[in-house]
Design a protein around this motif. Structure first.
Motif, short mmCIF file in Angstrom:
data_model
loop_
_atom_site.label_atom_id
_atom_site.label_comp_id
_atom_site.label_asym_id
_atom_site.label_seq_id
_atom_site.Cartn_x
_atom_site.Cartn_y
_atom_site.Cartn_z
N GLU A 104 -25.26 -6.31 30.23
CA GLU A 104 -24.72 -5.22 31.03
C GLU A 104 -23.22 -5.44 31.29
O GLU A 104 -22.45 -4.49 31.36
CB GLU A 104 -25.48 -5.06 32.33
CG GLU A 104 -26.93 -4.62 32.15
CD GLU A 104 -27.10 -3.30 31.42
OE1 GLU A 104 -26.27 -2.38 31.61
OE2 GLU A 104 -28.07 -3.18 30.65
N SER A 137 -21.63 -8.05 37.46
CA SER A 137 -22.74 -7.77 36.56
C SER A 137 -23.92 -8.68 36.85
O SER A 137 -23.78 -9.90 36.88
CB SER A 137 -22.32 -7.92 35.10
OG SER A 137 -23.42 -7.61 34.26
N VAL A 157 -29.72 -4.21 35.87
CA VAL A 157 -30.96 -3.62 35.39
C VAL A 157 -31.75 -3.20 36.63
O VAL A 157 -31.72 -3.89 37.66
CB VAL A 157 -31.74 -4.64 34.54
CG1 VAL A 157 -33.11 -4.11 34.16
CG2 VAL A 157 -30.93 -5.00 33.30
N SER A 191 -30.58 0.44 32.62
CA SER A 191 -29.26 0.15 33.17
C SER A 191 -28.99 0.92 34.46
O SER A 191 -29.38 2.08 34.58
CB SER A 191 -28.17 0.51 32.15
OG SER A 191 -28.29 -0.28 31.00
N ARG A 204 -21.45 -4.26 28.19
CA ARG A 204 -21.47 -2.79 28.11
C ARG A 204 -20.46 -2.16 29.06
O ARG A 204 -19.93 -1.09 28.79
CB ARG A 204 -22.86 -2.26 28.45
CG ARG A 204 -23.89 -2.55 27.41
CD ARG A 204 -25.23 -2.01 27.86
NE ARG A 204 -26.26 -2.26 26.86
CZ ARG A 204 -27.54 -2.11 27.07
NH1 ARG A 204 -27.98 -1.69 28.25
NH2 ARG A 204 -28.42 -2.35 26.11
N VAL A 217 -22.96 -3.45 37.83
CA VAL A 217 -23.95 -3.07 36.82
C VAL A 217 -25.10 -4.07 36.81
O VAL A 217 -24.95 -5.22 37.21
CB VAL A 217 -23.32 -2.98 35.40
CG1 VAL A 217 -22.30 -1.86 35.33
CG2 VAL A 217 -22.70 -4.30 34.98
#
Length: 192
Positions: free
Chosen positions: A81, A76, A13, A50, A84, A11
């Motif tokens: 993130e 991550s 951005v 995301s 999440r 994960v």
């Protein structure tokens, strides 16, 4: 029979290099005669939103998606993130996290607050964190933070370092290879 079997969720951005990381892992798994499925969810990636990628490796991988609570590993590229995506980790799973904070739009507009300690959501898992962005910059490019994280992750895998280096060389532009390999080596060194 493959050398490895694992479920991984990556994960970050948009623009951080999550898709390149999954491409390198896919290439590595194939070169090592492993079954592999990669599923990329682009979503808002062009606007800094995301991004999530599922990577499944094993002898017979049927579904490209990792089930909630089914991931052995989470990589991550950003701290929030990681919080999440904690729901993807299975009990005993490992999260490898870049400690960088990137403010999402609701925080920028004042509609929400960035958590004081986003990694607290991972308290029941093994967490290996580093300032991957800072290390990447030291290696010559902030874009190499994905390779720092892959270097950290590589210590959990049975693949030889040479196989990783070959997969990286197959996936990154030649002009960036030296920086990317340096970032990968630094990530590996973090995990001793």
């Amino acid at each position: 029979m493959s050398k490895a079997a694992f479920d991984l969720v990556i994960v970050g951005v948009g623009g951080q290099g999550t898709l390149l990381a999954s491409k390198i892992l896919g290439r590595l798994a194939l070169s090592e005669n492993c079954g592999v499925k990669v599923s990329e969810v682009h979503g808002m990636s062009q606007r800094g939103g995301s991004v999530i990628t599922h990577v499944r490796v094993g002898d017979s991988v049927h579904s490209p998606m990792v089930a909630l609570g089914g991931a052995d590993y989470l990589i991550s590229f950003e701290a929030l993130e990681a919080a999440r995506a904690a729901c993807y980790l299975k009990p005993g799973g490992t999260a490898i996290v870049n400690t960088q904070h990137i403010l999402p739009m609701p925080v920028i507009t004042g509609a929400a607050a960035y958590p004081d300690d986003p990694l607290s959501a991972l308290a029941s898992y093994r967490v290996e964190s580093a300032d991957a962005l800072g290390i990447a910059v030291e290696c010559g490019s902030q874009k190499a933070l994905n390779l720092v994280l892959l270097g950290m992750f590589s210590r959990h895998m049975p693949f030889e370092e040479a196989a990783w280096r070959d997969a990286i060389a197959d996936c990154v532009p030649q002009k960036t290879l030296e920086v990317n390999l340096a970032a990968f080596a630094r990530g590996r060194a973090l995990m001793g």
